[in-house]
Design an enzyme around this catalytic site. Sequence first.
Site, mmCIF file in Angstrom:
data_model
loop_
_atom_site.group_PDB
_atom_site.id
_atom_site.type_symbol
_atom_site.label_atom_id
_atom_site.label_comp_id
_atom_site.label_asym_id
_atom_site.label_seq_id
_atom_site.Cartn_x
_atom_site.Cartn_y
_atom_site.Cartn_z
ATOM 1 N N GLY A 1 0.720 -1.217 0.042
ATOM 2 C CA GLY A 1 0.069 -0.107 -0.068
ATOM 3 C C GLY A 1 1.188 1.346 -0.238
ATOM 4 O O GLY A 1 0.192 2.286 -0.096
ATOM 5 N N THR B 1 -2.807 -4.306 -6.241
ATOM 6 C CA THR B 1 -3.281 -3.168 -6.651
ATOM 7 C C THR B 1 -2.223 -2.038 -6.670
ATOM 8 O O THR B 1 -2.433 -0.746 -7.051
ATOM 9 C CB THR B 1 -4.558 -2.620 -5.947
ATOM 10 O OG1 THR B 1 -3.927 -2.620 -4.408
ATOM 11 C CG2 THR B 1 -5.368 -3.663 -5.658
ATOM 12 N N ASP C 1 -8.506 -5.786 -1.664
ATOM 13 C CA ASP C 1 -7.359 -6.445 -0.928
ATOM 14 C C ASP C 1 -7.801 -6.662 0.408
ATOM 15 O O ASP C 1 -7.438 -5.827 1.217
ATOM 16 C CB ASP C 1 -6.097 -5.846 -1.214
ATOM 17 C CG ASP C 1 -4.752 -6.298 -1.103
ATOM 18 O OD1 ASP C 1 -4.883 -7.824 -0.998
ATOM 19 O OD2 ASP C 1 -3.795 -5.791 -1.030
ATOM 20 N N SER D 1 -2.598 -15.340 2.412
ATOM 21 C CA SER D 1 -1.765 -14.990 1.481
ATOM 22 C C SER D 1 -0.386 -15.059 2.141
ATOM 23 O O SER D 1 0.558 -15.744 1.696
ATOM 24 C CB SER D 1 -2.023 -13.892 0.304
ATOM 25 O OG SER D 1 -1.213 -13.733 -0.469
ATOM 26 N N SER E 1 5.584 -11.829 -4.444
ATOM 27 C CA SER E 1 4.431 -11.693 -5.323
ATOM 28 C C SER E 1 4.389 -10.672 -6.354
ATOM 29 O O SER E 1 5.498 -9.750 -6.121
ATOM 30 C CB SER E 1 3.129 -11.439 -4.456
ATOM 31 O OG SER E 1 3.172 -10.295 -3.804
#
Lengths: 494, 494
Positions: free
Chosen positions: B167, B197, B255, B263, B193
């Site tokens: 974020g 977003t 998210d 995750s 990963s």
Amino acid sequence: MGIDTHQQPVVYIRSDCHVAIAEGFNAHAQVEIRTADAAVVAQLVLVTNERLSHEQAALSEAAWQALGCPVEDEIAWLHHAAPVESMSYVRGKLYGQRLDDNSAAAIINDINAGRYSDIQLSAYVAACTGERLDVNETIAITRAMVDSGQRLRWANERVLDKHCVGGLPGNRTTPIVVAIVSANGVLMPKTSSRAITSPAGTADTMEVITPVQLGFEQMQQVVHDVGACLAWGGSVSLSPTDDIIIRIERALDLDSEGQLVASVISKKVAAGATHVLIDIPVGPTAKVRSDDKAHKLRQLLERTGAALGLDVRTVITDGSQPIGRGIGPALEARDVLQVLENDLHAPQDLRQKSLLLAAQLLEMSAVAEPGKGLELAERTLLSGQAWQQFQRICQAQGGFSRPAEAPFKHCVHARHDGVVAYFNNRFLARLAALAGAPNAAQAGIDLHVRLGDEVRAGAALFTLHAEAAGELAYALDFLDGHDDVIRIEEELTC
Amino acid sequence: MGIDTHQQPVVYIRSDCHVAIAEGFNAHAQVEIRTADAAVVAQLVLVTNERLSHEQAALSEAAWQALGCPVEDEIAWLHHAAPVESMSYVRGKLYGQRLDDNSAAAIINDINAGRYSDIQLSAYVAACTGERLDVNETIAITRAMVDSGQRLRWANERVLDKHCVGGLPGNRTTPIVVAIVSANGVLMPKTSSRAITSPAGTADTMEVITPVQLGFEQMQQVVHDVGACLAWGGSVSLSPTDDIIIRIERALDLDSEGQLVASVISKKVAAGATHVLIDIPVGPTAKVRSDDKAHKLRQLLERTGAALGLDVRTVITDGSQPIGRGIGPALEARDVLQVLENDLHAPQDLRQKSLLLAAQLLEMSAVAEPGKGLELAERTLLSGQAWQQFQRICQAQGGFSRPAEAPFKHCVHARHDGVVAYFNNRFLARLAALAGAPNAAQAGIDLHVRLGDEVRAGAALFTLHAEAAGELAYALDFLDGHDDVIRIEEELTC
């Protein structure tokens, strides 16, 4: 491109064409396509072979229709679709914020304009599922849905309508009720939906008998000529967003309470109704499973209706077993015609329930005095007036035809003696859907027993009907794993 | 068919072919395709032209890959995909029921096997959004995700890992931290990963410098050789379901907390970690916006980790502005290399934060005594040991290359004198994404100011970078409507 992707607009371009590179397009991007006259947002599919040149874009049927069927060499501009701003309200809703008139209108307008991808539509449907919509949110969505489509207006002071919240296979009272009520001079411009999670909606069943895809003007003409219609709501563009949402609900096998109320009330308001009777069947495997839930739903329906100027009454009915014998468009159509024609073999439960609903509507319309509706309804049916009126409606809509019988059948028998103790409505609906209903109109289930019937081992319980061998096999596969579709309990001997 | 539909398997057949009619296929049906060796569930698209014969089925890239790239004339069997049974748990969850080990495993297994359509995946993601997953549900999903993929096991007693909940644009500490910690002999098999977003994930940034798509065996070899790696998690098939879910979350710009914890923890457990440090940046426009939420997330991470045998520690950090100067894969890679090479122009905030995280990890690994971690981390960086170790990792992964600069740029200037008072991290992330990041690696934003800087009218605030003119124009369009990306407040003179 001659490619059918259902309602979803899709555009195909070469992955190595100038536009894809300059715009930075990726597969599955949402892309706006603009011609001189029209625009549509479509999902992008990249083609890596020689079928298309660098200067060509190919369209799926839905995209081609949305662009007003452009000619072969028309020029189009492609660019990234703007992010859908109203999705921020959907995200907010998932995080517990409330929808208001403003955010509901933004969401419904964007859905209506085709700006939501399937993934986004699904998130909206999920966000509105369960008990997540309060009455004010439901009213806001309902109002937005009414505003998003066309709206019918009638000269009559009272315009009647009915609806059933569904979940009960075979519960096809509407054609009978409309015939009885409108035979008494009451205006009943009935629009119905296609099946959501059930094996047939009223529009699916009526389509077996008569055309239901009336346009806006044609529907008004039919109602003007014979005082009623039995049309598919989607083709009249009343509350058009609903059909988009229904496609997603069907894929998810979901039917949320708030969305259900918004769907029902918005369609009734848009159809110009003033008084609506709503049937809520309650049973352990019906859509509404407890009296508690039924009363909550009644309240939400009545309050939402009132907010939009609609007089809504509800009846809570027995939903413990299917109504009538047929489940699936053609089989239900057969039941409906038997009742209307006063056939001795007509299913009595379907006849009785239709009479009760018609009686209520006759009283709501002030044609019958309170307490006198049932008598008038019975007289209208027995005298053949309802049957004549039904035929008039069908003729006005474009003709009348009787349902055909399915080419593939399989009868299921009782394994032991006993009493019919339980119907699993959900399994029955699923079974009929696997057999092909409602898309295969002749597919479905023909029931041979009712609750409380005594049966012997080997007695016929129901017959599966299918239009394709593959679908019949598929339904039989399901039966293999689910033998509790109809339960036969052995009698206790004291 | 040479058609790229991203991860979605699609099959094309003629609408009038025998199989479509016998099976009763409709457009957008989910269809199982079975060859002698493999099977896949794909979305059906009906073709109405002559491109295909009645005996042909064409496949999208994803379907073709899933079937193991069948040869041209291989025979395939097509039939309706069985209804996805675990969707009943997703529906239940939307209606307020709880997930348990059994239902979570059923859902994750079906998602992993490719049985969920995009619409169904979206409903699952929506059902798990917000505060809807409790700690037990999160643990159940995490366990199911670990079980759905491969699992690495290491001989070392302590295996360290780190993660940032994200974020915060540009917050690319991982490559620096891994280099410092593993240079001290601590095992750190790091998988990261791609962006959800945000405009870049660590895997996106590392890919600019070195190959990150290591296979399972290659990753083990790299870690065996140099004691660490910086690989993309998806290519190692650890918790593979996560990548499917991430695609949907990205399309929804969502998210969720529970899914986030599942995750993170599942990937760490699958990677064989024993101790994990998690960075939670908090700021008004970061992913976590309040200390309250950060503490809730910390608890959920620690409890879920403990349930799966993982020692999880969290640090709550300042998330009021981006870390480093670059936002986007190549620009962040440049910042990372500057810090590792002890460049005098290296962004000090990125350097400082990396050192603090590395210090914690060195103490957790027992290589540094409590309170001595920072000193060791600084020494490792300044001495060049971290830079050497980073190069060793890259060489082991397949080579090292420096980031290139984007061909299209646009500098944004201050409109008036004042002090930099506010960064909208969400707008910055959106802007970088519109400019093409992370798919266009060189795209993004280069920041020229920090909070508290005094600027004159006309001073450079940031430069947009893009690989395509169309994308640059698109980012500029967004700026037109959102001038509050960086706020300059005029100083009050008393």
